[in-house]
Design an enzyme around this catalytic site. Structure first.
Site, short mmCIF file in Angstrom:
data_model
loop_
_atom_site.label_atom_id
_atom_site.label_comp_id
_atom_site.label_asym_id
_atom_site.label_seq_id
_atom_site.Cartn_x
_atom_site.Cartn_y
_atom_site.Cartn_z
N GLU A 163 0.80 -1.22 0.00
CA GLU A 163 0.00 0.00 0.00
C GLU A 163 0.84 1.28 0.00
O GLU A 163 0.82 2.05 0.98
CB GLU A 163 -0.97 -0.01 1.18
CG GLU A 163 -1.92 -1.19 1.16
CD GLU A 163 -3.02 -1.10 2.22
OE1 GLU A 163 -2.93 -0.24 3.12
OE2 GLU A 163 -3.96 -1.89 2.15
N GLU A 365 -5.23 -8.83 0.64
CA GLU A 365 -5.92 -8.55 1.91
C GLU A 365 -7.40 -8.34 1.62
O GLU A 365 -7.75 -7.71 0.62
CB GLU A 365 -5.40 -7.28 2.60
CG GLU A 365 -4.04 -7.40 3.23
CD GLU A 365 -3.58 -6.09 3.88
OE1 GLU A 365 -4.43 -5.27 4.29
OE2 GLU A 365 -2.35 -5.90 3.97
C1 FCB Z 1 -4.49 -2.30 5.42
C2 FCB Z 1 -3.12 -2.68 5.95
C3 FCB Z 1 -3.15 -3.79 6.95
C4 FCB Z 1 -4.33 -3.72 7.87
C5 FCB Z 1 -5.62 -3.49 7.11
C6 FCB Z 1 -6.85 -3.42 7.97
O1 FCB Z 1 -4.45 -0.98 4.99
O2 FCB Z 1 -2.29 -3.08 4.89
O3 FCB Z 1 -1.93 -3.79 7.62
O4 FCB Z 1 -4.12 -2.80 8.86
O5 FCB Z 1 -5.53 -2.34 6.34
#
Ligand code: FCB
Length: 460
Positions: A163, A365
């Site tokens: 990110e 994620e």
């Molecule tokens: C993302 C992050 C991760 C976690 C999630 C909820 O932005 O990469 O580390 O905190 O959000």
């Protein structure tokens, strides 16, 4: 409908969020140590000093991964464990820890997917300017080479940076993440330097590690504008889309940034892009990592303008009361993000259509924060997370059926953990962690995930 036979089922974490052992075995300080110890920055004054104590309990955690049945575990390496001063002085116990962890994963039949940078920059590098300083790209390349050489015989899946939008904009513009600076030129420089770092690191890993796959992970969202939005609002939403969704993808596919961003930032951007950078930015990707949590809602141009100026620009519905449509208000998670599962499939199709040069997509994620605690029987019935998981997977499955080249899904997160500026107040885990006793309990969602993995199907 089933998922492809060789689909990778995984779970993700990040070093600072779970490891603890912040002062052990020669680990140096990172910007998150400094930031979390600065009063007022993290809820309840929480820090990652102990977190899930994964540094000592990794064997137990791998047992739990085995119980759930995941194919792959996405972990990140803490740069200051390997190079405490951010330079070239190695800290061997740090290398030894990741060797133990990687070996134990492989022995358990779990494929490690390694993220090199999930936000814990060595503090000495920040003291020299952090990601706003181009020299950090050199340091990152050196660190990357050391990781590739040390772990590349066993690690074949690499993610350079997690990110980069959060790294640059939350770290250097809104300041809600470490290092907590609020300087627009620094955010823009950091954005360019993270893109450059990805290009340089990719080449190094490819050089050192045979038959590996390398990608970057971006936080992505769909910007939804109301049907009756005026032209100005639509243009404004496009600007947000350029920031969040296109900045790094365009860099790596075209070697340049979206024209709207070049226009928006003029000299501030062009002055940090040096001659020869375009060739470095352009990187042949093996895959793109996508982190998806929620769609975002934009209603007026002024709202976007305000968000850009105050550095808010958070991709999700930060001011839920004003931005999330009425019908989604009741779905808000503990982060106040609305639940929009169709968006995951829509996004996967969009990336497939808009960037055909990207051969594969990995959802690196996806998950939700809910504060369910063990009941009288010691069970954690996180039914809302079960619904979130199954609905997002159903949406993903339909995108795959339409041709989106999605090869992996990593649930965020394996364990409840240190959720950055929210500390331990937000629980994203499929495994509950009691932060007083460090007891782990598989939640219902972990059991559901196990069934999905076993059958390659989402229960209807
Ligand atoms: C993302 C992050 C991760 C976690 C999630 C909820 O932005 O990469 O580390 O905190 O959000």
């Amino acid at each position: 409908m089933s998922f492809p036979k060789d689909f990778i089922w995984g779970a993700a974490t990040a070093s600072y969020q779970i490891e603890g052992a912040a002062h052990e075995d020669g680990r140096g300080a990172s910007i998150w140590d400094t930031f979390s110890k600065t009063p007022g920055k993290v809820e309840n004054g929480d820090t990652g000093d102990t977190a899930c104590d994964h540094y000592h309990r990794y064997a137990e955690d791998i047992e739990l991964m085995r119980e759930i049945g995941i194919d792959s575990y996405r972990l990140s390496i803490a740069w200051p464990r390997l190079f405490p001063d951010g330079g070239t002085t190695r800290n061997e116990p740090g290398f030894a820890f990741y060797n133990r962890l990687i070996d134990a994963l492989i022995a358990a039949g779990i494929t490690p997917a390694v993220t090199l940078y999930h936000w814990d920059l060595p503090q000495p590098l920040e003291d020299a300017g952090g990601w706003a300083n181009r020299a950090t790209v050199d340091a990152f390349e050196h660190y990357t080479r050391a990781c590739a050489e040390a772990f590349g015989d066993r690690v074949k899946l690499w993610i350079t940076i997690n990110e980069p939008w959060c790294v640059s904009w939350l770290g250097y513009m809104s300041g809600v993440h470490a290092p907590g600076r609020q300087e627009l030129p620094a955010a823009i420089a950091a954005a360019h330097h993270t893109a450059l770092a990805h290009g340089r690191a990719t080449r190094v890993i490819k050089q050192v590690v045979s038959d590996c796959q390398v990608g970057i992970t971006l936080n992505m969202t769909n910007y939804i504008v109301p049907v009756d939005a005026d032209a100005e609002a639509i243009k404004a939403a496009d600007l947000l889309d350029a920031h969040i969704n296109r900045w790094w993808i365009d860099a790596l596919t075209d070697g340049q940034y979206p024209v709207v961003l070049q226009e928006e930032y003029g000299d501030m951007l062009s002055s940090v892009v040096l001659s020869g950078d375009a060739e470095i930015l352009k990187t042949e990707p093996d895959f793109l990592g996508i982190n998806y949590y929620s769609d975002s809602f934009v209603s007026t141009a002024r709202e976007v303008d305000g968000a850009l100026r105050d550095g808010g620009l958070f991709p999700f519905a930060e001011r839920a009361d004003t931005r999330v449509p009425e019908h989604l208000q009741s779905t808000l998670t503990d982060m106040e993000w609305p639940v929009t599962p169709e968006g995951l499939g829509v996004l996967a199709m969009r990336v497939h259509t808009d960037w055909p040069a990207i051969p594969a997509l990995m959802i690196t994620e996806n998950g939700a924060a809910y504060d369910d605690e063990p009941d009288a029987n010691g069970e954690v019935n996180d039914t809302r997370r079960v619904a979130y998981l199954t609905n997002h997977l159903a949406s993903l499955q339909s995108a795959i059926a339409q041709g989106a080249p999605v090869v992996a899904y990593y649930a965020w997160s394996l364990l409840d953990n240190f959720e950055w500026a929210y500390g331990y107040a937000k629980r994203f885990g499929m495994i509950h962690v009691n932060f007083h006793t460090q007891k782990r309990t598989l939640k219902r969602s972990a059991h559901t995930y196990k069934q999905i993995i076993e059958s390659d199907r989402v229960p209807v």
